[in-house]
Design a protein around this motif. Structure first.
Motif, PDB file in Angstrom:
ATOM      1  N   ARG A 102       0.835  -1.202   0.000  1.00 18.11           N
ATOM      2  CA  ARG A 102       0.000   0.000   0.000  1.00 18.11           C
ATOM      3  C   ARG A 102       0.870   1.253   0.000  1.00 18.11           C
ATOM      4  O   ARG A 102       0.591   2.208  -0.730  1.00 18.11           O
ATOM      5  N   GLU A 103       1.927   1.260   0.804  1.00 16.77           N
ATOM      6  CA  GLU A 103       2.803   2.423   0.851  1.00 16.77           C
ATOM      7  C   GLU A 103       3.498   2.652  -0.487  1.00 16.77           C
ATOM      8  O   GLU A 103       3.679   3.802  -0.930  1.00 16.77           O
ATOM      9  N   LEU A 106       0.973   4.313  -2.843  1.00 14.52           N
ATOM     10  CA  LEU A 106       0.755   5.719  -2.535  1.00 14.52           C
ATOM     11  C   LEU A 106       1.928   6.568  -3.020  1.00 14.52           C
ATOM     12  O   LEU A 106       1.734   7.706  -3.478  1.00 14.52           O
ATOM     13  N   GLU A 125     -11.031   1.509  -0.727  1.00 14.28           N
ATOM     14  CA  GLU A 125     -11.027   2.193   0.574  1.00 14.28           C
ATOM     15  C   GLU A 125     -10.552   1.256   1.672  1.00 14.28           C
ATOM     16  O   GLU A 125      -9.763   1.654   2.549  1.00 14.28           O
ATOM     17  N   GLY A 128      -6.992   0.937   1.855  1.00  6.36           N
ATOM     18  CA  GLY A 128      -6.277   2.170   2.164  1.00  6.36           C
ATOM     19  C   GLY A 128      -5.825   2.902   0.921  1.00  6.36           C
ATOM     20  O   GLY A 128      -4.912   3.729   0.989  1.00  6.36           O
ATOM     21  N   GLU A 132      -9.868   9.366  -1.005  1.00  4.55           N
ATOM     22  CA  GLU A 132      -9.391  10.267   0.050  1.00  4.55           C
ATOM     23  C   GLU A 132      -7.942   9.981   0.410  1.00  4.55           C
ATOM     24  O   GLU A 132      -7.152  10.909   0.642  1.00  4.55           O
ATOM     25  N   GLN A 133      -7.566   8.685   0.461  1.00  2.36           N
ATOM     26  CA  GLN A 133      -6.181   8.345   0.785  1.00  2.36           C
ATOM     27  C   GLN A 133      -5.229   8.788  -0.317  1.00  2.36           C
ATOM     28  O   GLN A 133      -4.133   9.288  -0.049  1.00  2.36           O
TER      29      GLN A 133
END
Length: 429
Positions: A102-103, A106, A125, A128, A132-133
């Protein structure tokens, strides 16, 4: 260290950040980066359009690859389904169910203009990786969802496939067969239309961002696309409280498919009064033109059971190609009934680039579908390469700011998958 580990380490060490398609001319979307989480058809078709227009599309798959890669393979192993929807993209394999995965995503999302996904609502969502994230790391991002029913309504979270969309949108009912059975209009109609509308929504959002500086979330659904394709028919049905189905291979008694004397089919469209004049002249049927029963279009429809057999009988007197020449000479819209195989030799399909032949590094010469539209100043640049799973993982992680040591560690622990090739054995590692 084992040989596969040595090969992987060498690949990580030798990879540099360089555009994969730098040799191609800049496209309309040159400089736009798209992070692509889509699968199957709807989403991948939209992102393939972006790739064809010059965007850098990074397809994210799970380690081991998505099922799409193994769908509808030829006996030789060629994946026409996957190739047609993913050519010209980049590929990276990341386990997005892990915190580290996930990191990584992003970090990559922060470098992209668009993020596109077609999971069921709420999945991103929960991972994550929702709007919004992603917006937290990239405030101007366009976050696009290729959905089934749309973002609202009681069934928004239900799974959706093309045939389901055709059913719930009314399309299957509209195309009922002779026995009254609901039928699919074609395979992938809602998927493909959904992809086109999704691409339209994203391009609109990019245009708005150019004017306002603001990103946004967009959605295009399978159900909405299937309904949208039938805007006129739905509106007429709702107004008159009746569905006006096609009723076979013809729209009217003088518009539709007819068999010629050589057993081949053609389609004509003689819907108005002027074309009725042209059609009867082409058929050499002045008697039909002078017959009061067929004088007006509404009258012809009332006498359809009488008129159609007369026209059918006339078409059986000559071969298809001869009829095509005669009908065109008389300004009657006419076309051959092509199969998909016929498109390989269709002069218009070839001249307009709707069907193209490309050289693939693995499969050699491949015939496939080009762009369905033209841009004079910034034409499409069709990618010839279907990415191997994870072949761009290393480069994308370097773009995201990771070190080669970090990439080596992530690959060793299975968080990411990289593509390596043993030059000695020719095997994937």
């Amino acid at each position: 260290m084992s040989r596969p580990e040595q090969i992987a380490e060498r690949a990580i060490e030798e990879t540099t950040v360089a555009p994969k398609i730098a040799s191609l001319p800049a496209g309309a979307l040159d400089g736009v980066r798209v992070l692509d989480f889509t699968r199957f058809m709807q989403g991948p078709y939209a992102t393939r359009i972006f790739a064809d227009l010059g965007a850098e599309v990074v397809k994210v798959e799970r380690p081991g690859g998505e099922w799409d890669r193994r769908l509808r393979l030829s006996p030789a192993g060629f994946g026409g389904f996957f190739h047609s929807l993913n050519r010209g993209k980049r590929s990276m394999a990341v386990d997005i169910t892990t915190d580290e995965g996930r990191e990584l995503i992003l970090k990559l999302a922060a470098t992209c203009d668009v993020v596109i996904e077609n999971f069921r609502p709420g999945v991103m969502e929960r991972l994550g990786l929702g709007y919004e994230q992603v917006r937290a790391v990239n405030p101007k991002v366009i976050f696009a969802a290729a959905s089934g029913y749309g973002p609202h309504g009681p069934n928004a979270a239900e799974p959706m496939f093309d045939m389901v969309a055709q059913a719930v949108s009314g399309v299957s009912d509209f195309n009922r067969g002779i026995e009254g059975e609901p039928r699919l209009a074609t395979r992938g109609l809602a998927d493909t239309a959904g992809g086109m509308f999704l691409a339209m929504a994203v391009l609109t959002a990019l245009f708005v961002r150019e004017r306002t500086g603001q990103g946004q979330r967009v959605d295009a659904s399978l159900m909405g696309a299937a309904i949208g394709l039938h805007t006129a028919e739905v509106t007429i049905a709702l107004d008159q409280n009746k569905v006006f189905r096609l009723g076979g291979s013809r729209v009217t008694s003088t518009s539709g498919a007819f068999k010629a004397g050589d057993g081949k089919w053609l389609v004509i469209a003689a819907t108005d009064q002027k074309l009725w004049v042209h059609l009867t002249a082409a058929l050499g049927r002045q008697d039909l033109f002078e017959d009061e029963r067929f004088a007006k279009s509404r009258a012809r429809e009332k006498q359809r059971d009488i008129l159609e057999p007369m026209i059918e009988e006339t078409f059986l007197t000559k071969g298809r190609d001869e009829w095509v020449g005669i009908l065109r000479a008389n300004n009657v819209p006419v076309a051959l009934v092509n199969s998909f195989l016929d498109l390989a030799d269709d002069p218009d399909a070839l001249a307009n680039g709707y069907i193209v032949e490309q050289e693939d590094r693995k499969w050699g010469s491949v015939k496939t579908v080009g762009l369905p539209f033209h841009l004079e100043r910034t034409p499409g640049r069709l990618g010839t390469v279907t990415p191997e799973l994870g072949e761009d993982t290393i480069e994308e992680l370097l773009i995201a700011g990771l070190t080669r040591e970090q990439i080596t560690d992530l690959a060793a622990r299975g968080v990411v998958e990289i593509y390596t090739h043993d030059n000695e054995t020719g095997e994937r590692r």
